[in-house]
Motif scaffolding. Structure first.
Motif, PDB file in Angstrom:
ATOM      1  N   VAL A   1      20.226  44.063  69.524  1.00 20.15           N
ATOM      2  CA  VAL A   1      20.506  42.705  70.007  1.00 20.15           C
ATOM      3  C   VAL A   1      21.810  42.188  69.402  1.00 20.15           C
ATOM      4  N   LEU A   2      22.014  42.412  68.102  1.00 13.56           N
ATOM      5  CA  LEU A   2      23.244  41.960  67.465  1.00 13.56           C
ATOM      6  C   LEU A   2      24.465  42.682  68.025  1.00 13.56           C
ATOM      7  N   ALA A   3      24.336  43.985  68.306  1.00  8.75           N
ATOM      8  CA  ALA A   3      25.458  44.736  68.851  1.00  8.75           C
ATOM      9  C   ALA A   3      25.856  44.214  70.226  1.00  8.75           C
ATOM     10  N   CYS A   4      24.875  43.979  71.086  1.00  8.04           N
ATOM     11  CA  CYS A   4      25.173  43.460  72.425  1.00  8.04           C
ATOM     12  C   CYS A   4      25.740  42.042  72.355  1.00  8.04           C
ATOM     13  N   ASN A   5      25.202  41.216  71.466  1.00  6.22           N
ATOM     14  CA  ASN A   5      25.732  39.862  71.309  1.00  6.22           C
ATOM     15  C   ASN A   5      27.145  39.884  70.745  1.00  6.22           C
ATOM     16  N   ALA A   6      27.428  40.847  69.851  1.00  9.00           N
ATOM     17  CA  ALA A   6      28.783  40.953  69.294  1.00  9.00           C
ATOM     18  C   ALA A   6      29.783  41.290  70.387  1.00  9.00           C
ATOM     19  N   VAL A   7      29.397  42.195  71.290  1.00  6.29           N
ATOM     20  CA  VAL A   7      30.278  42.532  72.410  1.00  6.29           C
ATOM     21  C   VAL A   7      30.475  41.309  73.304  1.00  6.29           C
ATOM     22  N   GLY A   8      29.383  40.586  73.594  1.00  6.44           N
ATOM     23  CA  GLY A   8      29.498  39.396  74.432  1.00  6.44           C
ATOM     24  C   GLY A   8      30.381  38.329  73.805  1.00  6.44           C
ATOM     25  N   ASP A   9      30.225  38.098  72.498  1.00  5.06           N
ATOM     26  CA  ASP A   9      31.055  37.101  71.820  1.00  5.06           C
ATOM     27  C   ASP A   9      32.523  37.507  71.835  1.00  5.06           C
ATOM     28  N   ALA A  10      32.798  38.801  71.577  1.00  3.60           N
ATOM     29  CA  ALA A  10      34.181  39.268  71.568  1.00  3.60           C
ATOM     30  C   ALA A  10      34.808  39.155  72.948  1.00  3.60           C
ATOM     31  N   LEU A  11      34.049  39.504  73.980  1.00  2.00           N
ATOM     32  CA  LEU A  11      34.565  39.386  75.347  1.00  2.00           C
ATOM     33  C   LEU A  11      34.818  37.928  75.714  1.00  2.00           C
ATOM     34  N   ARG A  12      33.915  37.053  75.310  1.00  4.76           N
ATOM     35  CA  ARG A  12      34.090  35.634  75.609  1.00  4.76           C
ATOM     36  C   ARG A  12      35.312  35.071  74.902  1.00  4.76           C
ATOM     37  N   GLU A  13      35.523  35.459  73.639  1.00  3.63           N
ATOM     38  CA  GLU A  13      36.698  34.998  72.912  1.00  3.63           C
ATOM     39  C   GLU A  13      37.983  35.530  73.539  1.00  3.63           C
ATOM     40  N   ARG A  14      37.917  36.730  74.083  1.00  6.63           N
ATOM     41  CA  ARG A  14      39.128  37.336  74.663  1.00  6.63           C
ATOM     42  C   ARG A  14      39.453  36.757  76.025  1.00  6.63           C
ATOM     43  N   PHE A  15      38.436  36.561  76.863  1.00  4.73           N
ATOM     44  CA  PHE A  15      38.694  36.167  78.244  1.00  4.73           C
ATOM     45  C   PHE A  15      38.665  34.660  78.467  1.00  4.73           C
ATOM     46  N   ALA A  16      37.994  33.898  77.597  1.00  2.00           N
ATOM     47  CA  ALA A  16      37.881  32.462  77.823  1.00  2.00           C
ATOM     48  C   ALA A  16      39.227  31.750  77.849  1.00  2.00           C
TER      49      ALA A  16
END
Length: 296
Positions: A250-265
């Motif tokens: 769960v933490l690994a998938c959330n880390a990817v989601g957070d990183a993608l959100r920070e990059r694309f937002a």
């Protein structure tokens, strides 16, 4: 400066590789009862790093095998949700007018129904659910958020300069959506998928723990947790290792989601400050604020 994505990618790639290579890494068959007398409920040791359960099965082998089941179920069900939600949002936007308004209100009704309550009710009424049935059940109850995201994004993109230019050269209807609008929604879908996989892993573990998910003797992280629920004080390894595996995934998938959100937002297309022009074949967007946040 944009945040680096590599640590999150390393986490998720490591997880996928370990789980995919489970049959090669597993020292024993996941359901093999090694020695019901001598190896029953053994604590972690060199020969059994994660210990054994009450029927002498190797817990490490079951955690690796259960990881493949949990991840496969999460990926398949989230993929189904993404397809259904994207289709619903695209049809709603393309139809426009009364149809779009009606579909939005129906979506509001669907989002107001607690998903967990529906899953528990269906599981209790249906009884034991097979793996395909679980994928369908979780996927068919999880696409409403995706549909809302897609609909809002498409309406926000309505009236942008590139859509006006596309219409000026004769692009209309489905082609406008497929070639010019939906590609701009892809980052949001990827972010949503990453958070969706994380949530579905935890959801499957909870359902299996309650006896409504994966059924014995098939291993999943939730079923292994259920095996150790009543003996946490004496056989702690049955709960510790599958629990750590679930948390790590769960933490690994959330880390990817957070990183993608920070990059694309920061590069995300904002809503126009002025009312966009009317798009033939595509509904006019509602009034939105000039800045939007991506909803996971």
């Amino acid at each position: 400066m944009k945040p680096r994505l590599s640590p999150a990618v390393v986490l998720i790639v490591l997880l996928v590789l370990v789980v995919a290579a489970g049959p090669l890494l597993s020292p024993y068959a996941p359901n093999a009862q090694l020695d019901i007398i001598a190896l029953r409920s053994q604590a972690p040791s060199l020969s059994h790093p994660f210990g054994t359960d009450a029927v002498s099965r190797d817990v490490l082998s079951r955690v690796l095998d259960g990881g493949r089941v949990s991840l496969a179920l999460a990926i398949l069900s989230v993929s189904l949700s993404l397809v259904l939600g994207t289709l619903y949002g695209a049809v709603s936007t393309l139809a426009g007018g009364v149809v779009d308004t009606t579909m939005r209100r129906l979506l509001d009704v669907a989002l107001s129904i607690p998903r967990l309550l529906v899953l528990l009710a269906v599981g209790a009424l249906w009884g034991a659910l097979s793996f395909p049935a679980l994928v369908l059940l979780i996927g068919l109850t999880g696409w409403f958020d995706t549909a809302r995201l897609v609909t809002d994004e498409l309406h926000a993109l309505n009236g942008r300069e590139f859509t006006v230019a596309a219409r000026a050269v004769g692009v209309r209807g489905p082609r406008l959506l497929w070639r010019h609008l939906l590609p701009h929604v892809l980052p949001t879908l990827v972010i949503n998928a990453s958070f969706g996989v994380a949530g579905t892993i935890a959801l499957e573990a909870g359902l299996s723990y309650l006896g409504l998910g994966i059924q014995a003797p098939q291993a999943s992280w939730g079923t292994i947790l259920r095996d150790g629920a009543g003996v946490v004080q004496t056989e702690w390894w049955l709960s510790l290792f599958p629990g750590l595996a679930t948390v790590f995934a769960v933490l690994a998938c959330n880390a990817v989601g957070d990183a993608l959100r920070e990059r694309f937002a920061p590069n995300h297309v904002p809503s126009p400050d002025v009312a966009p022009a009317r798009v033939p074949g595509v509904a006019s967007p509602p009034a939105l604020s000039s800045s939007r946040t991506v909803r996971p």
